[in-house]
Enzyme design. Structure first.
Site, short mmCIF file in Angstrom:
data_model
loop_
_atom_site.label_atom_id
_atom_site.label_comp_id
_atom_site.label_asym_id
_atom_site.label_seq_id
_atom_site.Cartn_x
_atom_site.Cartn_y
_atom_site.Cartn_z
N ASN A 210 0.85 -1.21 0.00
CA ASN A 210 0.00 0.00 0.00
C ASN A 210 0.88 1.24 0.00
O ASN A 210 2.11 1.14 0.01
CB ASN A 210 -0.95 -0.02 1.20
CG ASN A 210 -0.19 -0.10 2.51
OD1 ASN A 210 0.56 0.81 2.85
ND2 ASN A 210 -0.33 -1.20 3.24
N ASP A 279 -3.84 -6.43 5.08
CA ASP A 279 -4.83 -7.33 5.69
C ASP A 279 -4.84 -8.68 5.00
O ASP A 279 -5.31 -9.67 5.57
CB ASP A 279 -6.22 -6.69 5.60
CG ASP A 279 -6.33 -5.49 6.53
OD1 ASP A 279 -5.79 -5.56 7.64
OD2 ASP A 279 -6.93 -4.47 6.13
#
Ligand code: CTP
Length: 405
Positions: A210, A279
């Protein structure tokens, strides 16, 4: 860590002078301003030029060589120093100082200074154990001088025993500990902070990640250290320089971050999870580079461990602080995470705010606590914000003490 600290190294004549070169180099690298004074005997082992190059300062060895006519060199040096270290300290210099003798540049400076003086002796084991030397060391210790004991091992003279100059790394560590400001709110406390993204490998050349820059976590680590903490920064891959005085553990994946944080959790006082942990990770890491084909491709993802939630389940004395990135129902969602993960505080980024979020040097956050604190911090530089957030957390934990967990 040693920025703006003025350290005077007095080098006296023994074979361990070569280790004093490493000491000066390491102290300079740690940010200290280092000056060197040498005895004539020390100059038989290493020339002043070596110390000049390592310290980037003039080296002093002649009491009557006044380099600057506006000052008296030995008094000026004596007044300049925040700390004086005699390394290596011979039996001769120990004997002279114990008896108030000052007959060269080193001993004259030592007599004139009011700064703290440490001796790091190095000599043959039989000399070190001689009654006269022991007597002189006792005298100096009683007068408030500090000794860095020599270590045991092979001595240059062929003997095995006590007399080796302590390793430069250890002396630097003692110097750093000496300058840690006392009585700061986090003095002596261990603070663990995570920062940056994690990378989850797909194959040897690709990963899932990310846009986290790590700036907020690094700012929190710097702020914690300035408030006196022993800070451990567990960092994903970022392009930031670690703040000085912080111990950095570099990790790549969520699994590595979990392992590093777990290892440092039990005796931590405050744990701040500013990292943007992935995640999900690819269910399978391909050992070879995946080749393209004409058809579409699917990568199956599986959940990573929720590190923060697991820490919440294991919580003892730790103050647990999470971060959350929200786009809607900011407070409700943040409060939900605080409860679900058994946190003491949560810092919520409203990532729709143009002054906040990934990559920016500023941030806008809301601090929520399980005791009901709900405070909005308007846009400000991440460094300033980090200090305010930590101060608010420390204050609430201290005042509240009702943090029953
Ligand atoms: N966190 C973690 N381990 C994970 C995922 C997140 O420790 N595998 C931590 C982050 O470091 C952060 C907080 O949990 O402190 C973020 O919580 P999370 O529930 O992941 O919130 P968001 O990232 O905002 O995601 P979402 O809203 O999708 O739940």
């Amino acid at each position: 860590m040693l920025a703006n600290k003025k350290i005077l190294i007095c080098v006296t004549g023994g074979i361990a002078v070569y280790k004093a070169v490493a000491l000066v180099s390491k102290l300079s690298q740690a940010g200290a301003d280092v000056k060197v004074v040498m005895t004539k005997s020390a100059m038989e082992f290493v020339t002043p030029l070596t110390f000049q190059a390592m310290s980037r300062n003039d080296v002093y060895f002649d009491t009557f060589d006044e380099k600057d006519s506006r000052v008296i060199a030995h008094i000026d040096l004596a007044d300049w120093a925040d700390l004086v270290i005699v390394a290596p300290a011979t039996a001769n210099v120990i004997g002279k100082v114990a008896n108030g003798i000052s007959d060269d540049m080193v001993t004259t400076v030592l007599l004139a200074t009011t700064a703290e003086v440490w001796f790091a002796p190095a000599m043959n084991v039989n000399m070190y154990e001689k009654r006269s030397v022991i007597r002189n060391i006792d005298t100096l210790a009683k007068d408030g001088y500090r000794f860095i004991e020599p270590s045991e091992g092979f001595l240059a003279c062929g003997y095995v025993g006590k007399g080796r100059l302590e390793e430069p790394e250890k002396i630097v560590k003692l110097v750093q500990e000496n300058f840690v400001p006392k009585n700061l709110p986090l003095t002596g406390k261990k603070v663990v902070i995570t920062a940056g993204p994690t990378r989850e490998r797909i194959d040897p050349v690709r990963y899932v990640s990310n846009f986290s820059s790590g700036k907020m976590g690094y700012a929190m680590a710097e702020a914690a250290t300035k408030l006196g903490a022993k800070t451990i920064l567990v960092s994903g891959p970022v392009s930031l320089n670690p703040p000085s005085g912080v111990q950095v553990i570099h990790v790549e994946s969520a699994a590595e971050m979990f392992e590093a944080v777990s290892r440092n959790y039990d005796d931590a006082e405050i744990v701040i999870k500013a990292a943007a942990v992935a995640d999900y990770r690819p269910a399978e890491i391909h050992p070879q580079k995946i080749k393209k084909s004409d058809s579409d491709s699917v990568i199956n993802l599986e959940r990573t461990t929720d590190i923060l939630k697991t820490l919440g389940e294991r919580k003892q004395q730790q103050i647990l602080v999470g971060f959350a990135a929200e786009t809607e129902n900011v407070i409700e969602n943040g409060m939900g995470k605080l409860e679900r993960k058994n946190l003491d505080f949560i810092i919520i980024n409203d990532v729709t705010d143009p002054d906040g979020g990934f990559g920016n040097d500023t941030n806008v956050v809301t601090l929520l606590s399980k005791n009901g604190t709900n405070k909005l911090y308007p846009a400000m530089p991440k460094n300033d914000l980090a200090t305010l957030l930590l101060e608010a957390i420390i204050e609430e934990v201290k005042v509240g003490n009702s943090h029953d967990r």
